[in-house]
Write a protein that holds these residues in place. Structure first.
Motif: not given
Ligand SMILES: [Zn+2]
Length: 411
Positions: A10-27, A30-37
């Motif tokens: 569970l926590n591995d997957h949560l961490t992995a999703l938390g790497q997608i679309g992360r930058d210095d300011l946070g996650m 945003v819906a429909f963006s390429h990062l959301d996709i």
């Protein structure tokens, strides 16, 4: 007989999703963006790995389904969202989705087949950052799309109708996303609290009693603009002191008087907004939130009474206009009990509390009985990069979600 979730997975997957679309300011999913996709693609893969058959509905919702042993039974739905606000946190929505997939995965590992089919729903644009239309996917499932949804336009001029195909949806077929009450048994959502109650009280689990209602008012204060140097104090019709007193009154109504749970003045437009001109007009945005609609009504009475007094005292005209309100959504007593029992099965203490934020559950509640499990947000911080829930609390929440599913399946 219970089944245990796999906390490490569970926590591995949560961490992995938390790497997608992360930058210095946070996650930044945003819906429909390429990062959301990219985030959607990641969870679709997790769903397939958990044995779910995956489809995208007309609203772009990702729906994974596991068959039950009794084909005549309606589906029990687990869901949340993976879109984020701009510079948001890692856990809002994401925990509910990753936990729902883990619940199905753990049942498959056990192995344990439920009587009911189970569906995991990942809802489109919960946050409403895109197109200024929130709960877009869950409202489609509940048949609650409005004319404004079909006509929605993003800040960049793109229409929702044009963008929905990017995530596999189609607004001209939106009716096909709607689910009938007889297709669904109930809806269960795990979410971070996004407030301080559980963390401050030391409770691992929150049983949500209802989702807050919200009433919004636009207050227009009209005085007279004039020279800030030549107009004597006694002869002014200054809109600003009245606006300032409205802000204090809103705090008093919710605070000292406890007429409703919270009240906020979040916006103010000052005209002409120049340092050497007495404000001739100030427009103030007010909102109140409470789980009881009577409390919101009482707050409105108090706001209007105060405005009338201030208009007289400050020699200005004050118009209070009620904007569109969001009704509160109570959670049925038996659905609250289901979560409380599920926490008990896990040996976890719980407390009942209202949800101060909106969630997909409030839309889905229109079509099937809904319940929500909350877990602590450290420091009560959310919609910000510092949003954090401990791995232990995430695992506790997922276990309670799984237990609730087993209890609902047995009913
Ligand atoms: Zn959320």
């Amino acid at each position: 007989m219970t089944v245990a979730i796999n906390a490490a997975r569970l926590n591995d997957h949560l961490t992995a999703l938390g790497q997608i679309g992360r930058d210095d300011l946070g996650m930044q999913r945003v819906a429909f963006s390429h990062l959301d996709i990219a985030g959607r693609n990641y969870v679709s893969g997790l769903m397939r790995a958990a044995g779910l058959s995956v489809r995208i509905d007309a609203a772009g919702n990702i729906i994974g389904r596991a068959a039950g042993s009794d084909p005549s039974l309606p589906a029990i739905v687990l869901g949340s969202h993976t879109d984020t606000v701009p510079s948001g946190g890692q856990y809002d929505g994401a925990l509910g989705v990753i936990a729902a997939i883990e619940v199905v995965h753990a049942l498959r590992d056990a192995p344990r087949t439920l009587r009911h089919p189970v569906e995991v729903m990942v809802f489109t644009n919960e946050e409403g950052t895109s197109f200024h239309r929130w709960l877009l996917g869950s409202r489609a499932v509940a048949g609650l799309w409005e004319a404004e949804d079909f006509a929605a336009v993003a800040d960049d001029g793109a229409t929702l109708a044009a963008r929905l195909p990017d995530i596999g949806g189609n607004s001209s077929r939106i009716e096909q996303a709607r689910r009938r009450p007889d297709e669904l048994a109930c809806y269960l959502e795990l979410h971070i609290e996004q407030g301080p109650t559980l963390h401050r009280g030391g409770f691992p689990i929150g049983v949500v009693t209802g989702i807050t209602g919200r009433s919004v008012y636009h207050i227009d204060i009209v005085g007279e603009a004039n020279h800030a140097g030549t107009t004597p104090m006694a002869l002014r019709r200054d809109a600003m002191p009245a606006a300032a007193q409205i802000a204090l009154a809103v705090r008093r109504i919710a605070g000292e008087m406890e007429v409703c749970r919270v009240g906020t003045v979040g916006s103010m437009d000052v005209h002409p907004n120049a340092g050497n001109v007495i404000p001739g007009r100030v427009q103030v945005g007010v909102e109140f939130r409470d789980e009881r609609m009577e409390s919101l009504a009482a707050a409105e009475v108090e706001l209007r009474r105060t405005a009338a007094e201030l208009a007289h005292a400050e020699q200005v005209a004050i118009t209070v206009t009620a904007q569109r309100n969001t009704p509160s959504v109570p959670i049925a007593g038996n659905m609250q009990q289901l979560i409380a029992d599920a926490a008990g099965m896990a040996g976890l203490a719980h407390v009942s509390l209202p949800s101060g934020a909106g969630h997909d559950a409030q839309a889905i509640a229109a079509v099937t009985p809904a319940a929500m499990v909350f877990v602590p947000s450290v420091g009560g911080i959310s919609h910000a990069p510092a949003e954090y829930t401990t791995p232990e609390d995430c695992a506790n929440g997922a276990q309670v979600l799984l237990n609730a599913l087993l209890l609902a399946d047995a009913r």
